[in-house]
Motif scaffolding. Structure first.
Motif, PDB file in Angstrom:
ATOM      1  N   TYR A 154      71.918  18.297  -2.742  1.00 27.64           N
ATOM      2  CA  TYR A 154      71.206  16.267  -3.290  1.00 27.64           C
ATOM      3  C   TYR A 154      72.338  15.769  -2.662  1.00 27.64           C
ATOM      4  O   TYR A 154      71.146  15.012  -1.788  1.00 27.64           O
ATOM      5  N   ILE A 155      73.446  15.692  -1.797  1.00 26.81           N
ATOM      6  CA  ILE A 155      73.755  14.823  -1.160  1.00 26.81           C
ATOM      7  C   ILE A 155      73.585  14.602   0.016  1.00 26.81           C
ATOM      8  O   ILE A 155      73.539  13.832   0.480  1.00 26.81           O
ATOM      9  N   THR A 183      75.511  26.847  -0.844  1.00 22.26           N
ATOM     10  CA  THR A 183      75.846  25.673  -0.954  1.00 22.26           C
ATOM     11  C   THR A 183      75.151  25.144  -2.477  1.00 22.26           C
ATOM     12  O   THR A 183      73.707  25.887  -2.700  1.00 22.26           O
ATOM     13  N   ASP A 184      74.945  24.534  -3.282  1.00 21.00           N
ATOM     14  CA  ASP A 184      74.750  24.694  -4.701  1.00 21.00           C
ATOM     15  C   ASP A 184      74.025  23.227  -4.745  1.00 21.00           C
ATOM     16  O   ASP A 184      73.294  22.801  -3.851  1.00 21.00           O
ATOM     17  N   THR A 201      74.046  21.002  -6.393  1.00 22.32           N
ATOM     18  CA  THR A 201      74.907  19.364  -6.021  1.00 22.32           C
ATOM     19  C   THR A 201      74.806  18.914  -5.718  1.00 22.32           C
ATOM     20  O   THR A 201      74.263  18.099  -4.084  1.00 22.32           O
ATOM     21  N   MET A 202      75.776  19.603  -4.442  1.00 23.08           N
ATOM     22  CA  MET A 202      75.714  19.294  -2.792  1.00 23.08           C
ATOM     23  C   MET A 202      74.639  19.330  -1.804  1.00 23.08           C
ATOM     24  O   MET A 202      74.631  18.680  -0.558  1.00 23.08           O
ATOM     25  N   ARG A 222      65.486  17.285  -7.901  1.00 25.03           N
ATOM     26  CA  ARG A 222      65.562  18.895  -7.911  1.00 25.03           C
ATOM     27  C   ARG A 222      64.532  18.930  -8.236  1.00 25.03           C
ATOM     28  O   ARG A 222      64.315  19.176  -9.424  1.00 25.03           O
ATOM     29  N   SER A 248      68.104  25.659  -5.225  1.00 28.80           N
ATOM     30  CA  SER A 248      69.152  26.410  -4.764  1.00 28.80           C
ATOM     31  C   SER A 248      69.079  27.887  -6.051  1.00 28.80           C
ATOM     32  O   SER A 248      68.843  27.363  -7.177  1.00 28.80           O
TER      33      SER A 248
END
Length: 217
Positions: free
Chosen positions: A140-141, A134-135, A137-138, A209, A174
């Protein structure tokens, strides 16, 4: 004189049946032992209140996931979650309601992550989620999904107290394979914790983040 008792004679077929029956009994017994051992091991790594993994198990999981991240060149994310104003909530509703909120938080986290993600109760009102592959962006979602669901569920479960509504803040970090050579478990946790602290400083109820600061060449 009494005649000596004759030992009962067994045919080969009867002996085989007895051996198979004993093997089956031993197999059932071993399966029961294995299941009890599994339950004991599960209890040792599980938080009793939230039914999430406990803090002691976190280092073991992160060590494995960082190694896997390096081996397969996949990203790895960590989310740290903190309930905003739990002390105020306890003051308004009592500690039993506070325990209910902690348990509810565990359920909300589990319902909003994948099966292979690992949720932990880190301590008090803090939680950690380890997300393989998981990076940022993902992650954070996922963090935002947890945050929004928490607020929505709590509005239905608990009446607002004198201190207002109840929310969570999240901090996210991440890493990719090329960065894990220099990142330790403690550093990864510190990054998520620093991002969480920034969310708290901004008033809470947001996802923040971690921002990398690279040294100037």
């Amino acid at each position: 004189m009494k005649k000596p008792l004759k030992e009962k004679q067994y045919t080969r077929s009867e002996s085989d049946k007895q051996i198979e029956a004993l093997k089956e009994q031993l197999s059932v017994f071993q399966n029961k032992l294995d299941e009890k051992e599994r339950i004991i091991n599960e209890l040792m790594i599980t938080d009793n209140l939230t039914k999430l993994y406990n803090r002691e198990y976190l280092a073991t999981v992160l060590e494995k996931e960082i190694a896997r991240c390096q081996r397969y060149a996949h990203p790895l994310a960590v989310i740290m979650i903190d309930i905003d104003g739990l002390r105020n909530f306890n003051a308004d509703h009592g500690t039993m309601a506070g325990d209910k909120m902690l348990s509810l938080t565990g359920n909300i986290i589990k319902e909003n992550i994948r099966k292979f993600d690992r949720p932990f109760r880190y301590g008090g009102e803090e939680f950690v989620v380890v997300l393989p592959e998981t990076d940022m962006t993902m992650a954070y979602i996922v963090a935002e999904r947890i945050r929004k669901n928490f607020e929505s569920v709590c509005k239905k479960e608990f009446a607002p107290g004198q201190n207002g509504s109840y929310t969570v803040s999240t901090g996210i970090t991440s890493v990719f394979a090329y960065t894990t050579n220099t990142i330790e478990i403690e550093e990864l946790i510190d990054q998520a914790d620093n991002a969480l602290a920034r969310a708290k400083r901004k008033g809470g109820n947001i996802s923040s983040r971690f921002e990398y600061v690279f040294p100037l060449s």
